[in-house]
Structure formats: C-alpha cells, structure tokens
Design a protein around this motif. Structure first.
Motif, PDB file in Angstrom:
ATOM      1  N   SER A  80      -2.148 -14.315   2.511  1.00 22.43           N
ATOM      2  CA  SER A  80      -1.316 -13.110   2.582  1.00 22.43           C
ATOM      3  C   SER A  80      -1.073 -12.488   1.216  1.00 22.43           C
ATOM      4  CB  SER A  80       0.018 -13.444   3.249  1.00 22.43           C
ATOM      5  OG  SER A  80      -0.171 -13.829   4.589  1.00 22.43           O
ATOM      6  N   ALA A  81      -0.937 -13.328   0.177  1.00 27.44           N
ATOM      7  CA  ALA A  81      -0.637 -12.804  -1.156  1.00 27.44           C
ATOM      8  C   ALA A  81      -1.761 -11.898  -1.658  1.00 27.44           C
ATOM      9  CB  ALA A  81      -0.406 -13.957  -2.124  1.00 27.44           C
ATOM     10  N   ILE A  82      -2.998 -12.341  -1.517  1.00 25.21           N
ATOM     11  CA  ILE A  82      -4.135 -11.535  -1.957  1.00 25.21           C
ATOM     12  C   ILE A  82      -4.289 -10.299  -1.089  1.00 25.21           C
ATOM     13  CG2 ILE A  82      -6.636 -11.497  -2.264  1.00 25.21           C
ATOM     14  CD1 ILE A  82      -5.171 -13.111  -4.358  1.00 25.21           C
ATOM     15  N   MET A  83      -4.053 -10.456   0.224  1.00 23.22           N
ATOM     16  CA  MET A  83      -4.171  -9.306   1.113  1.00 23.22           C
ATOM     17  C   MET A  83      -3.147  -8.229   0.760  1.00 23.22           C
ATOM     18  SD  MET A  83      -6.775  -9.558   3.025  1.00 23.22           S
ATOM     19  CE  MET A  83      -6.392  -8.049   3.913  1.00 23.22           C
ATOM     20  N   LYS A  84      -1.992  -8.630   0.279  1.00 17.74           N
ATOM     21  CA  LYS A  84      -0.990  -7.638  -0.158  1.00 17.74           C
ATOM     22  C   LYS A  84      -1.480  -6.898  -1.391  1.00 17.74           C
ATOM     23  CE  LYS A  84       3.125  -9.876   1.763  1.00 17.74           C
ATOM     24  NZ  LYS A  84       4.419 -10.535   1.463  1.00 17.74           N
ATOM     25  N   GLN A  85      -2.157  -7.602  -2.305  1.00 20.22           N
ATOM     26  CA  GLN A  85      -2.722  -6.949  -3.487  1.00 20.22           C
ATOM     27  C   GLN A  85      -3.814  -5.964  -3.085  1.00 20.22           C
ATOM     28  OE1 GLN A  85      -3.679  -9.519  -6.867  1.00 20.22           O
ATOM     29  NE2 GLN A  85      -2.426 -11.142  -5.983  1.00 20.22           N
ATOM     30  N   ILE A  86      -4.626  -6.376  -2.095  1.00 15.00           N
ATOM     31  CA  ILE A  86      -5.668  -5.474  -1.598  1.00 15.00           C
ATOM     32  C   ILE A  86      -5.035  -4.245  -0.960  1.00 15.00           C
ATOM     33  CG2 ILE A  86      -7.499  -5.237   0.133  1.00 15.00           C
ATOM     34  CD1 ILE A  86      -8.192  -8.177  -0.347  1.00 15.00           C
ATOM     35  N   GLY A  87      -3.952  -4.463  -0.208  1.00 20.02           N
ATOM     36  CA  GLY A  87      -3.240  -3.350   0.403  1.00 20.02           C
ATOM     37  C   GLY A  87      -2.703  -2.374  -0.629  1.00 20.02           C
ATOM     38  N   ALA A  88      -2.236  -2.911  -1.761  1.00 26.93           N
ATOM     39  CA  ALA A  88      -1.725  -2.048  -2.829  1.00 26.93           C
ATOM     40  C   ALA A  88      -2.845  -1.210  -3.441  1.00 26.93           C
ATOM     41  CB  ALA A  88      -1.050  -2.905  -3.898  1.00 26.93           C
ATOM     42  N   ILE A  89      -4.043  -1.775  -3.535  1.00 26.76           N
ATOM     43  CA  ILE A  89      -5.183  -1.050  -4.112  1.00 26.76           C
ATOM     44  C   ILE A  89      -5.626   0.088  -3.203  1.00 26.76           C
ATOM     45  CG2 ILE A  89      -7.623  -1.247  -4.739  1.00 26.76           C
ATOM     46  CD1 ILE A  89      -7.047  -4.079  -5.710  1.00 26.76           C
ATOM     47  N   VAL A  90      -5.700  -0.184  -1.900  1.00 27.24           N
ATOM     48  CA  VAL A  90      -6.213   0.830  -0.961  1.00 27.24           C
ATOM     49  C   VAL A  90      -5.096   1.684  -0.372  1.00 27.24           C
ATOM     50  CG1 VAL A  90      -8.191  -0.604  -0.400  1.00 27.24           C
ATOM     51  CG2 VAL A  90      -6.131  -0.781   1.005  1.00 27.24           C
ATOM     52  N   GLY A  91      -3.849   1.376  -0.701  1.00 25.94           N
ATOM     53  CA  GLY A  91      -2.732   2.180  -0.223  1.00 25.94           C
ATOM     54  C   GLY A  91      -2.382   1.966   1.232  1.00 25.94           C
ATOM     55  N   LEU A  92      -2.600   0.737   1.714  1.00 21.75           N
ATOM     56  CA  LEU A  92      -2.294   0.416   3.105  1.00 21.75           C
ATOM     57  C   LEU A  92      -1.455  -0.854   3.160  1.00 21.75           C
ATOM     58  CD1 LEU A  92      -5.825   0.995   4.687  1.00 21.75           C
ATOM     59  CD2 LEU A  92      -3.872   2.550   4.820  1.00 21.75           C
ATOM     60  N   ALA A  93      -0.697  -1.002   4.246  1.00 21.41           N
ATOM     61  CA  ALA A  93       0.129  -2.195   4.410  1.00 21.41           C
ATOM     62  C   ALA A  93      -0.703  -3.309   5.020  1.00 21.41           C
ATOM     63  CB  ALA A  93       1.332  -1.886   5.309  1.00 21.41           C
ATOM     64  N   ALA A  94      -0.596  -4.494   4.431  1.00 20.44           N
ATOM     65  CA  ALA A  94      -1.324  -5.659   4.941  1.00 20.44           C
ATOM     66  C   ALA A  94      -0.391  -6.494   5.805  1.00 20.44           C
ATOM     67  CB  ALA A  94      -1.859  -6.503   3.790  1.00 20.44           C
ATOM     68  N   ALA A  95      -0.876  -6.871   6.974  1.00 24.68           N
ATOM     69  CA  ALA A  95      -0.060  -7.662   7.888  1.00 24.68           C
ATOM     70  C   ALA A  95       0.100  -9.087   7.365  1.00 24.68           C
ATOM     71  CB  ALA A  95      -0.703  -7.680   9.273  1.00 24.68           C
ATOM     72  N   GLU A  96       1.244  -9.679   7.648  1.00 27.69           N
ATOM     73  CA  GLU A  96       1.502 -11.067   7.261  1.00 27.69           C
ATOM     74  C   GLU A  96       0.691 -11.994   8.172  1.00 27.69           C
ATOM     75  OE1 GLU A  96       3.368 -13.713   4.647  1.00 27.69           O
ATOM     76  OE2 GLU A  96       3.593 -11.530   4.711  1.00 27.69           O
ATOM     77  N   THR A  97      -0.015 -12.938   7.590  1.00 28.09           N
ATOM     78  CA  THR A  97      -0.832 -13.866   8.365  1.00 28.09           C
ATOM     79  C   THR A  97      -0.397 -15.306   8.103  1.00 28.09           C
ATOM     80  OG1 THR A  97      -2.509 -13.970   6.599  1.00 28.09           O
ATOM     81  CG2 THR A  97      -2.833 -12.339   8.349  1.00 28.09           C
ATOM     82  N   LYS A  98      -0.568 -16.132   9.116  1.00 29.58           N
ATOM     83  CA  LYS A  98      -0.233 -17.544   8.975  1.00 29.58           C
ATOM     84  C   LYS A  98      -1.488 -18.312   8.562  1.00 29.58           C
ATOM     85  CE  LYS A  98       3.388 -17.447  12.521  1.00 29.58           C
ATOM     86  NZ  LYS A  98       3.844 -18.002  13.824  1.00 29.58           N
ATOM     87  N   PRO A  99      -1.370 -19.191   7.583  1.00 23.64           N
ATOM     88  CA  PRO A  99      -2.550 -19.962   7.167  1.00 23.64           C
ATOM     89  C   PRO A  99      -3.027 -20.874   8.283  1.00 23.64           C
ATOM     90  CG  PRO A  99      -0.548 -20.819   6.136  1.00 23.64           C
ATOM     91  CD  PRO A  99      -0.170 -19.544   6.802  1.00 23.64           C
ATOM     92  N   LYS A 100      -4.330 -20.977   8.421  1.00 22.73           N
ATOM     93  CA  LYS A 100      -4.919 -21.816   9.463  1.00 22.73           C
ATOM     94  C   LYS A 100      -5.736 -22.940   8.849  1.00 22.73           C
ATOM     95  CE  LYS A 100      -5.067 -18.257  13.065  1.00 22.73           C
ATOM     96  NZ  LYS A 100      -4.019 -18.926  13.871  1.00 22.73           N
ATOM     97  N   ILE A 101      -6.003 -23.932   9.673  1.00 27.11           N
ATOM     98  CA  ILE A 101      -6.772 -25.085   9.224  1.00 27.11           C
ATOM     99  C   ILE A 101      -7.656 -25.562  10.370  1.00 27.11           C
ATOM    100  CG2 ILE A 101      -5.022 -26.785   9.907  1.00 27.11           C
ATOM    101  CD1 ILE A 101      -5.749 -28.339   7.338  1.00 27.11           C
ATOM    102  N   ALA A 102      -8.787 -26.121  10.024  1.00 25.16           N
ATOM    103  CA  ALA A 102      -9.701 -26.627  11.042  1.00 25.16           C
ATOM    104  C   ALA A 102      -9.207 -27.963  11.583  1.00 25.16           C
ATOM    105  CB  ALA A 102     -11.101 -26.789  10.457  1.00 25.16           C
ATOM    106  N   VAL A 103      -9.334 -28.147  12.891  1.00 20.88           N
ATOM    107  CA  VAL A 103      -8.900 -29.367  13.561  1.00 20.88           C
ATOM    108  C   VAL A 103     -10.038 -29.877  14.441  1.00 20.88           C
ATOM    109  CG1 VAL A 103      -7.378 -30.262  15.362  1.00 20.88           C
ATOM    110  CG2 VAL A 103      -6.427 -28.881  13.535  1.00 20.88           C
TER     111      VAL A 103
END
Length: 285
Positions: A80-103
């Motif tokens: 989510s942290a990087i996606m927020k930075q990407i959102g700031a670059i392109v001028g769009l809001a990035a949705a909050e995501t939950k980290p996932k893991i393989a099981v």
C-alpha cells in the motif's frame, strides 16, 4: 595496399549512410512516452512476476499513468505504501490493500501418506500431473517436485527434504501468485497475511469421502462438519467433502482448530496457549 584503403573508405561510407538512415527513421517514428511511466517503474520491484495481471512492471507503470482510476491496479509486491506514492505521481487515489501470503493447502508429509510408486521421469509437477496421478494415493495432494519453488521470482519458497513439501518463507513472500499459477493441482492459495501474521486455514485439498481421504493421508480433511458446527462467524463452508475457511469472515478464534479430529486445520503464528492451572488440592489430616 590501395585495395585495403579503398575497402576501408567504402565500409566507412556505408556505415555513415546506415547510421544516418537509422537516425532519420528513429526521429520519424519516435513515440513520445509520458515521463511519469519511468517514475512509476522506478518504484516497482522490477521482478516482472505478473502478480498485477500485467506482462511486466513497465506495462503496469504505463497502465497506471493511462488509467482514470487505480481501482484494480495493484502491485502485490510493492504494498500500500508504494501504491500511494504511485497514486501521488499519477494524481489518483490508491485503494488500501491487505498484504497476502501464499498458503499450501496440503500437509501430506512423507510420514503421513503412503508412497505407492516412484516416478523416474522429468522431475516436474506439470509432467507428473499430466500422467493422472502422483506417487501417493491422494489425487489432490502436493506432487512434491517444486514447480512452485522454481516459479517464485523472490526466492520465497523452498523444498523441505524431510517432509517432501514446499515451504513458504514469510519474510520474503509478497503474494505475487506466481506459485499459484505454477501448481498444476491448484493447491496453493493467496490468503490475507492476517494481524501479526496470524491466520487459520484448512491444510488439505482432498475431495474424497472420509474413509478414502484418511486412507490416502492421515491428516486429511474428512468433511465431518465439526468445524462448521463450532464456527459462530459463518466463516466455514463444506463442499465436496472438504472444509474451507473464508479468511474475510474468520475472526481467528481457533475453535475450529480445537475440534478438528484429523488436525487438518492449521493455526499459524499464534501465541502458545497456556495450560490451565492445576487446582490445588488441600491435604487433609
């Protein structure tokens, strides 16, 4: 000597003419790219894992720059942290995501399931699955050749030689899903990492009836419904003799873990339960 000099001059002229033609063609067909694509790509891991659903990090960066919204555009390896930075670059809001893991939805270790055959062909799960069955009687269990380990671009999986099963390295897994795509039996799932890494899941994929499932593996889910009856959050369903825990509904109470007769339900990263204190018995004279 004159022939050598002439040849050098001719080759030089050809080189200059060729370079000039290439320069003019490059100028003529130059495609302008938004400089923000480079900025977004610089934030991405560069593994080209395909977890975002795109062909690579460059393609994902271009999609983010050209999009009207970032809904559906998520890089699981960045978070989510990087996606927020990407959102700031392109001028769009990035949705909050939950980290996932393989099981891995299989716990059929070498000592828990019988070995009926030995495969001497190409050591890949894809080849073994194409033959219709593995080395054990379980038709849905892990084949143990490590296709998922080879597919992981982050080195987040390794084969355990004692159990014959792949292991997920939690500190490296980013939830890209490369292992999920590589598994021919679809027994690897991406689940929410959970608070402090805690999660509860059914470590079995066997869809046979109870007696057959237990014959194939001692820790198989037998679809007995005890976990279903115990869960008060409507997080468990049973289909094809197999229990499944919805990680979005699960409250991590672990009641299902306690009642599972075959220990097919696993609880990961929970603190060890304290043993109940023994009642003091007063000695009477």
């Amino acid at each position: 000597m004159n022939i050598i000099v002439t040849s050098i001059i001719v080759l030089g002229i050809i080189g200059i003419v060729g370079a000039s033609v290439l320069y003019l063609v490059a100028k003529r067909f130059y495609v302008h790219e938004d400089p923000r694509i480079d900025q977004v790509e610089a934030l991405l891991p560069g593994a080209n894992c395909g977890g975002c659903g795109r062909s690579g990090c460059r393609d994902f960066a271009a999609a983010c720059v050209c999009a009207d919204t970032l809904d559906g555009l998520v890089c699981p390896a960045s978070g989510s942290a990087i996606m927020k930075q990407i959102g700031a670059i392109v001028g769009l809001a990035a949705a909050e995501t939950k980290p996932k893991i393989a099981v891995l939805k299989c716990n059929g270790t070498c000592d828990l399931r019988p070995r009926l055959a030995r495969f001497e062909g190409a050591p890949t799960c894809a080849v073994l699955a194409s033959l219709g069955s593995g080395e054990s009687p379980c038709p849905n269990g892990c084949l143990g050749c490590g296709d998922c380990v080879e597919a992981c671009p982050y080195g987040a999986m390794q084969m355990n030689l004692e159990t014959g099963l792949p292991e997920v390295l939690e500190d490296k897994c980013v939830g890209c899903g490369a292992c999920v795509k590589a598994c021919p039996r679809s027994i690897i799932e991406l689940r929410n990492k959970g608070p402090r890494g805690m999660r509860v899941y059914v470590a079995c994929s066997n869809k046979e009836k109870g007696a057959l499932a237990m014959k194939a593996c001692k820790v198989a889910c037998i679809g007995c419904s005890k976990c279903l009856k115990e869960c008060t959050h409507d997080a468990i369903t049973i289909a094809n003799n197999l229990s499944y825990i919805d990680y979005e509904k699960c409250k991590l109470c672990r009641k299902c873990v306690d009642v599972c007769p075959t220990h097919a339900i696993h609880a990961v990263n929970f603190p060890v339960k304290k043993a109940p204190a023994k009642e003091k018995v007063e000695e009477t004279a």
